[in-house]
Design an enzyme around this catalytic site. Structure first.
Site, PDB file in Angstrom:
ATOM      1  N   GLY A 111      11.587 -49.009 -21.196  1.00  0.00           N
ATOM      2  CA  GLY A 111      10.260 -48.458 -21.447  1.00  0.00           C
ATOM      3  C   GLY A 111       9.733 -49.022 -22.758  1.00  0.00           C
ATOM      4  N   ARG A 112      10.229 -48.452 -23.836  1.00  0.00           N
ATOM      5  CA  ARG A 112       9.738 -48.790 -25.170  1.00  0.00           C
ATOM      6  C   ARG A 112       9.703 -50.298 -25.448  1.00  0.00           C
ATOM      7  NH1 ARG A 112      10.499 -45.067 -29.402  1.00  0.00           N
ATOM      8  NH2 ARG A 112      12.185 -44.220 -28.148  1.00  0.00           N
ATOM      9  N   TYR A 150       9.291 -36.723 -34.380  1.00  0.00           N
ATOM     10  CA  TYR A 150      10.585 -37.368 -34.660  1.00  0.00           C
ATOM     11  C   TYR A 150      10.668 -37.913 -36.079  1.00  0.00           C
ATOM     12  CZ  TYR A 150       9.984 -37.839 -29.581  1.00  0.00           C
ATOM     13  OH  TYR A 150       9.695 -37.630 -28.262  1.00  0.00           O
ATOM     14  N   CYS A 210      -5.166 -28.804 -37.670  1.00  0.00           N
ATOM     15  CA  CYS A 210      -4.832 -27.762 -38.648  1.00  0.00           C
ATOM     16  C   CYS A 210      -3.341 -27.468 -38.681  1.00  0.00           C
ATOM     17  CB  CYS A 210      -5.622 -26.503 -38.318  1.00  0.00           C
ATOM     18  SG  CYS A 210      -7.361 -26.862 -38.274  1.00  0.00           S
ATOM     19  N   GLU A 211      -2.566 -28.428 -39.091  1.00  0.00           N
ATOM     20  CA  GLU A 211      -1.113 -28.282 -39.228  1.00  0.00           C
ATOM     21  C   GLU A 211      -0.665 -29.231 -40.333  1.00  0.00           C
ATOM     22  OE1 GLU A 211       1.483 -27.214 -36.661  1.00  0.00           O
ATOM     23  OE2 GLU A 211       0.143 -26.778 -34.976  1.00  0.00           O
ATOM     24  N   TYR A 222       5.140 -44.243 -25.726  1.00  0.00           N
ATOM     25  CA  TYR A 222       5.193 -42.831 -26.118  1.00  0.00           C
ATOM     26  C   TYR A 222       4.058 -42.499 -27.089  1.00  0.00           C
ATOM     27  CZ  TYR A 222       9.698 -43.602 -23.973  1.00  0.00           C
ATOM     28  OH  TYR A 222      10.686 -43.973 -23.095  1.00  0.00           O
TER      29      TYR A 222
HETATM   30  N1  LLP Z   1      15.282 -44.081 -18.164  1.00  0.00           N
HETATM   31  C1  LLP Z   1      15.442 -42.758 -18.403  1.00  0.00           C
HETATM   32  C2  LLP Z   1      16.181 -41.937 -17.442  1.00  0.00           C
HETATM   33  C3  LLP Z   1      14.913 -42.193 -19.578  1.00  0.00           C
HETATM   34  O1  LLP Z   1      15.077 -40.899 -19.806  1.00  0.00           O
HETATM   35  C4  LLP Z   1      14.186 -43.014 -20.483  1.00  0.00           C
HETATM   36  C5  LLP Z   1      13.611 -42.445 -21.704  1.00  0.00           C
HETATM   37  C6  LLP Z   1      14.036 -44.378 -20.169  1.00  0.00           C
HETATM   38  C7  LLP Z   1      14.601 -44.873 -19.011  1.00  0.00           C
HETATM   39  C8  LLP Z   1      13.302 -45.320 -21.057  1.00  0.00           C
HETATM   40  O2  LLP Z   1      13.895 -45.444 -22.309  1.00  0.00           O
HETATM   41  P1  LLP Z   1      13.298 -46.474 -23.381  1.00  0.00           P
HETATM   42  O3  LLP Z   1      13.599 -47.864 -22.880  1.00  0.00           O
HETATM   43  O4  LLP Z   1      11.847 -46.254 -23.491  1.00  0.00           O
HETATM   44  O5  LLP Z   1      14.006 -46.128 -24.610  1.00  0.00           O
HETATM   45  N2  LLP Z   1       9.393 -39.825 -26.663  1.00  0.00           N
HETATM   46  C9  LLP Z   1      10.514 -40.470 -27.331  1.00  0.00           C
HETATM   47  C10 LLP Z   1      11.362 -41.268 -26.381  1.00  0.00           C
HETATM   48  C11 LLP Z   1      11.950 -40.460 -25.230  1.00  0.00           C
HETATM   49  C12 LLP Z   1      12.763 -41.285 -24.282  1.00  0.00           C
HETATM   50  C13 LLP Z   1      13.182 -40.505 -23.113  1.00  0.00           C
HETATM   51  N3  LLP Z   1      13.796 -41.239 -22.074  1.00  0.00           N
HETATM   52  C14 LLP Z   1       9.962 -41.326 -28.462  1.00  0.00           C
HETATM   53  O6  LLP Z   1       8.767 -41.368 -28.648  1.00  0.00           O
HETATM   54  O7  LLP Z   1      10.725 -41.949 -29.200  1.00  0.00           O
END
Ligand code: LLP
Length: 423
Positions: free
Chosen positions: A283-284, A324, A350-351, A378
């Protein structure tokens, strides 16, 4: 890419061939801006390293679920990792194919299972016996067999923020490593399930390869046991999680990461004569550094202890700092020669937790634009309407063209579903 997607011309911040000043003037702020070239380059970093290997890439929709972004990945041949029926609807609306979708998530509803089975998704990543029971029942009622993979919790420390570690014993995710073999036996005995693979996800923003290799070694150990019980494992899903550079992190390069993981799994396959398919769920690392959030300085406010730059983006637009303690680089769109000062960059919500950057040295004036970097993952997806703030617009830049990927929300849209009390 001949030049970086984000760069400066005569001191002004550009996204590909369009200046951020023009983008803000045309579409307003706060504004999420994605670079098509940067998204494409990140995709190719994964895809090129997978070429000629038994590997497939499932874009984690949760990181950025805008239809234009998903459509770009679908055109590039991506599969998708979803965690809800809503995300499945997005993938299909964006031109993705259900047969390339894996369905993850710890709390799938019967309704979402049914929708995904009717669409014929590739695999359900299941996390518990009650979830297996539910999926078996839903599949049985539809006269179908559900393809499943168990998400195993390998109990390895990904060395990342506690809120985004998912593969430790203490986390809610996955089947405990020590229970996994028995859970596989239970799954294999259920008439409406077809066990096809094994899955893990140990966390997010992981900047070292070692925790992955530890998790993979544990999974491979388990695969031997499961196969000894007569259940064939056709694929290994290593999850997502590769980190990006927000500040001074030094994550491995995507291609090196992919090759190391594939080599490790193939080396084991070679000894038992099987080459299993490997799934990645990034994802990221696909979208994070392909996006920025543009915001305008409303006021500069000297405080008793600190100077504040109050901007028009807030924690409802980009929750990561508040949630985070995350660092996002912040740069003025137009560089000024004026002397710099140290500011906390904060939003109007307002936080006191509504901050986007702390102790940043910036040469800025009211009305200046700022670019908040690494906001493609995200970012928008975690935005809310707190303080009745309509969500930002999203645009995708492609060379000198700009595509409105999502219109700015209006207050009227926010109120539309609500009703005052009857007389
Ligand atoms: N697969 C599963 C089952 C997951 O739970 C996640 C992310 C991914 C793939 C993708 O992971 P990535 O490649 O994006 O690291 N909101 C948080 C990140 C939460 C990630 C949750 N799971 C942030 O902004 O850092």
């Amino acid at each position: 890419m001949t030049q970086p997607a984000f760069h400066r011309i005569d001191g002004t911040f550009y996204v590909e061939g369009v200046s951020a000043t023009d983008l803000a003037a045309q579409f307003g702020t706060p504004l999420y801006v994605y670079s098509r070239a940067a998204l494409t380059a990140a995709w190719h970093a994964y895809a090129d390293a997978c070429a000629g290997r038994r590997a497939s890439i499932h874009v984690a929709v949760k990181a950025n679920s805008n239809l234009a972004v998903l459509n770009l990945f679908a055109r590039l041949g991506a599969g998708f990792d979803i965690v809800s029926g809503g995300e499945l609807a997005r993938v299909l609306a964006a031109g993705g194919k259900a047969e390339n979708v894996v369905f993850s998530g710890v709390g799938k509803t019967a309704h979402d299972m049914r929708t995904a089975l009717e669409a014929s998704v590739k695999c359900f990543n299941v996390e518990s016996i009650p979830e297996l029971d539910r999926l078996n029942a839903v599949a049985g009622a539809l006269g179908k067999k559900a393809p499943v993979s168990l998400r195993v919790n390998p109990d390895v420390d990904p060395k990342t923020h506690p809120y985004i570690s998912t593969g430790l014993k203490a986390n809610k995710f996955g089947v405990a490593f020590d229970d996994a073999r028995a859970t596989y036996r239970a799954a294999a005995a259920m008439p409406h399930l077809d066990v096809v693979g094994i899955d893990c996800h140990i966390g997010s923003q992981i900047t070292e390869i070692a925790p992955y290799l530890d998790a993979i070694d544990k999974l491979l150990e388990l695969v031997d046991q499961i196969e000894a019980d007569g259940v064939k494992i056709h694929h290994i899903d290593v999850g997502g999680g590769l980190g990006i550079r927000y500040n001074d992190e030094t994550p491995p390069e995507i291609g090196a990461f992919v090759r190391t993981v594939l080599d490790r799994i193939e080396a084991r396959g070679a000894t038992d004569g099987t080459v299993r398919e490997v799934f990645f769920e990034p994802g990221r690392s696909l979208v994070g550094n392909a996006g920025v959030l543009l915001t305008r300085v409303e006021f500069l406010k000297p405080g008793a202890e600190k100077n504040f730059a109050i901007v028009d983006a807030a924690m409802n637009d980009l929750a990561r700092p508040a949630m985070y303690d995350a660092y996002h680089a912040i740069e003025p769109v137009v560089e000024r020669a004026a002397p710099a000062q140290t500011y906390d960059v904060v939003g109007p919500v307002c936080e006191s937790g509504d901050w986007l950057g702390r102790a940043r040295t910036l040469a800025i004036e009211p009305d200046d634009l700022l670019a908040i970097r690494s906001a493609g993952a995200y970012g928008f997806v975690m935005s809310s309407n707190y303080n009745t703030r309509p969500r930002a617009a999203e645009v995708m830049v492609d060379g000198t063209r700009v595509h409105v990927a999502r219109e700015r929300e209006t207050v009227a849209q926010l109120l539309a579903g609500e009703r005052i009390l009857p007389d």
